[in-house]
Design a protein around this motif. Sequence first.
Motif, PDB file in Angstrom:
ATOM      1  N   LEU A 267       0.812  -1.219   0.000  1.00 18.24           N
ATOM      2  CA  LEU A 267       0.000   0.000   0.000  1.00 18.24           C
ATOM      3  C   LEU A 267       0.843   1.265   0.000  1.00 18.24           C
ATOM      4  O   LEU A 267       0.659   2.151  -0.825  1.00 18.24           O
ATOM      5  CB  LEU A 267      -0.976   0.035   1.179  1.00 18.24           C
ATOM      6  N   CYS A 268       1.773   1.356   0.943  1.00 21.48           N
ATOM      7  CA  CYS A 268       2.630   2.542   1.016  1.00 21.48           C
ATOM      8  C   CYS A 268       3.797   2.250   1.946  1.00 21.48           C
ATOM      9  O   CYS A 268       3.726   1.365   2.797  1.00 21.48           O
ATOM     10  CB  CYS A 268       1.854   3.764   1.516  1.00 21.48           C
ATOM     11  N   THR A 269       4.861   3.021   1.773  1.00 22.76           N
ATOM     12  CA  THR A 269       5.991   2.974   2.693  1.00 22.76           C
ATOM     13  C   THR A 269       5.634   3.749   3.961  1.00 22.76           C
ATOM     14  O   THR A 269       4.818   4.667   3.935  1.00 22.76           O
ATOM     15  CB  THR A 269       7.236   3.575   2.014  1.00 22.76           C
ATOM     16  N   SER A 270       6.238   3.376   5.069  1.00 24.39           N
ATOM     17  CA  SER A 270       5.950   4.010   6.356  1.00 24.39           C
ATOM     18  C   SER A 270       6.013   5.527   6.271  1.00 24.39           C
ATOM     19  O   SER A 270       7.041   6.109   5.905  1.00 24.39           O
ATOM     20  CB  SER A 270       6.956   3.523   7.408  1.00 24.39           C
ATOM     21  N   SER A 271       4.918   6.183   6.620  1.00 25.87           N
ATOM     22  CA  SER A 271       4.888   7.648   6.654  1.00 25.87           C
ATOM     23  C   SER A 271       5.881   8.189   7.675  1.00 25.87           C
ATOM     24  O   SER A 271       6.551   9.205   7.443  1.00 25.87           O
ATOM     25  CB  SER A 271       3.474   8.140   6.989  1.00 25.87           C
ATOM     26  N   LEU A 272       5.981   7.516   8.813  1.00 28.15           N
ATOM     27  CA  LEU A 272       6.856   7.982   9.886  1.00 28.15           C
ATOM     28  C   LEU A 272       8.309   8.028   9.428  1.00 28.15           C
ATOM     29  O   LEU A 272       9.003   9.038   9.600  1.00 28.15           O
ATOM     30  CB  LEU A 272       6.701   7.073  11.107  1.00 28.15           C
ATOM     31  N   THR A 273       8.785   6.939   8.845  1.00 29.20           N
ATOM     32  CA  THR A 273      10.199   6.918   8.450  1.00 29.20           C
ATOM     33  C   THR A 273      10.453   7.788   7.231  1.00 29.20           C
ATOM     34  O   THR A 273      11.557   8.322   7.073  1.00 29.20           O
ATOM     35  CB  THR A 273      10.681   5.483   8.199  1.00 29.20           C
ATOM     36  N   GLN A 274       9.453   7.980   6.385  1.00 28.46           N
ATOM     37  CA  GLN A 274       9.621   8.913   5.271  1.00 28.46           C
ATOM     38  C   GLN A 274       9.807  10.338   5.773  1.00 28.46           C
ATOM     39  O   GLN A 274      10.637  11.092   5.250  1.00 28.46           O
ATOM     40  CB  GLN A 274       8.423   8.851   4.342  1.00 28.46           C
ATOM     41  N   ILE A 275       9.036  10.732   6.787  1.00 29.30           N
ATOM     42  CA  ILE A 275       9.178  12.080   7.352  1.00 29.30           C
ATOM     43  C   ILE A 275      10.567  12.259   7.949  1.00 29.30           C
ATOM     44  O   ILE A 275      11.211  13.302   7.779  1.00 29.30           O
ATOM     45  CB  ILE A 275       8.082  12.337   8.403  1.00 29.30           C
ATOM     46  N   VAL A 276      11.051  11.220   8.624  1.00 27.74           N
ATOM     47  CA  VAL A 276      12.401  11.284   9.209  1.00 27.74           C
ATOM     48  C   VAL A 276      13.444  11.425   8.107  1.00 27.74           C
ATOM     49  O   VAL A 276      14.347  12.274   8.181  1.00 27.74           O
ATOM     50  CB  VAL A 276      12.668  10.032  10.068  1.00 27.74           C
ATOM     51  N   ALA A 277      13.339  10.592   7.073  1.00 27.90           N
ATOM     52  CA  ALA A 277      14.314  10.654   5.979  1.00 27.90           C
ATOM     53  C   ALA A 277      14.287  12.012   5.297  1.00 27.90           C
ATOM     54  O   ALA A 277      15.340  12.591   4.973  1.00 27.90           O
ATOM     55  CB  ALA A 277      14.035   9.546   4.969  1.00 27.90           C
ATOM     56  N   ALA A 278      13.083  12.554   5.078  1.00 26.54           N
ATOM     57  CA  ALA A 278      12.973  13.868   4.444  1.00 26.54           C
ATOM     58  C   ALA A 278      13.625  14.946   5.306  1.00 26.54           C
ATOM     59  O   ALA A 278      14.320  15.844   4.792  1.00 26.54           O
ATOM     60  CB  ALA A 278      11.508  14.199   4.189  1.00 26.54           C
ATOM     61  N   ASP A 279      13.413  14.874   6.610  1.00 24.49           N
ATOM     62  CA  ASP A 279      14.005  15.841   7.545  1.00 24.49           C
ATOM     63  C   ASP A 279      15.528  15.818   7.425  1.00 24.49           C
ATOM     64  O   ASP A 279      16.183  16.866   7.276  1.00 24.49           O
ATOM     65  CB  ASP A 279      13.553  15.486   8.964  1.00 24.49           C
TER      66      ASP A 279
END
Length: 396
Positions: A267-279
């Motif tokens: 469905l999707c990659t973890s929103s939490l870890t994506q936000i961390v990676a983007a930061d």
Amino acid sequence: MTLPLSVPLSSRLRDVRGSAIRDLLALTARPEVISLAGGLPGTDLLPRERVAAALAAAVADPSAVQYGETAGLRRLREVVAAHESERLGRALDADGVVVTSGSQQALDLVARAVLDPGDPVVVEDPVYVGALQVFQAAGAALHPVPVDDDGMVVDVLAARLAAGLRPRLVHTVASYHNPRGATLSPSRRAALAELADRYGFLVVEDDPYGLLAFDSAPPVPVAAYGGRVVRLGSASKVLAPALRVGWLSAPAELLAAVERLKQCTDLCTSSLTQIVAADLLADRAWFAAHLDALRAALRERAAALTGAVRAAFGTAVTCSTPAGGMFCWLEFTDGTRPAELLPRALEHGVGFVPGTAFAVDRDLSGAARLCFASNPPAQLHSAVQRLEAAWRTTAS
């Protein structure tokens, strides 16, 4: 009592070779063993405090614990596109990026989108084991091309194409190759991209190590030389493997197909870890300083390992000189077979991967891959001393 069930498995699974590296991890996880086996970044080099701060900030956003877009968090795609644009020397839009659960998922999705059973695929020999498993699972017909000190021998590929080979994909770890450690030369990069244009295949440029250059700028991607290149990237080697954040950029039609398949997969990659990676990736000053420190540490570790190997084994081995990445490649010249040496090495408290684990057609029975990234210099010296002791015991 539960009776065992006989479960019929797909014919594709029968063709998938197990990963000798993953099998070794259970043995090398013992505390008394120094592992040179897994391609693991050193835990001491991972930015845990910065990740923890980013996690604390992320969970304040309700969207961090919710489902997200299949193509990935828009902010992360924008950040990745900006980084990729700099490396490619041309603009890449966020819509040209799909985020995946690690670059391994990206490779699997590309294979599923493009390949039918029996389709020809060119792989490097020695090969990245994760790619081998993906293409075996897809039922591809593998056509290995050798790798030397300058990466894939593109002249061999050109000759086979001239003789009639028509691959759907050509897979390459062009920068700081896993397992060989080599980097595809600029002239070969240009030639590979030109062959893709001429014969109509896609190049899959698997690039988890490209930013880990020791003493120079990262290599110019193959994708900078032509348009028929799918680029795979990852946060695992430059930030943290546990984030499970990867990405790919590719022609729009392929990205749309990958996105549909990813919906089926997770469905999707973890929103939490994506936000961390983007930061972390968007914090340019911090990320640049982190990369500098990481490269310096890896340079020191590579020198420690290769220096110890040459001092211990002398002319009994040839050892590559890493210019980046995480691996060095040994070839024994005295008849030693690392697959036979490995059990004794584990008894002496050190693990590595025999070259046979990466072989497709070539005889790599005298070769071995050593990862220098996971351990500091003192432990690497100890590891080589243990390996030498095992080798001398086996030779006597």
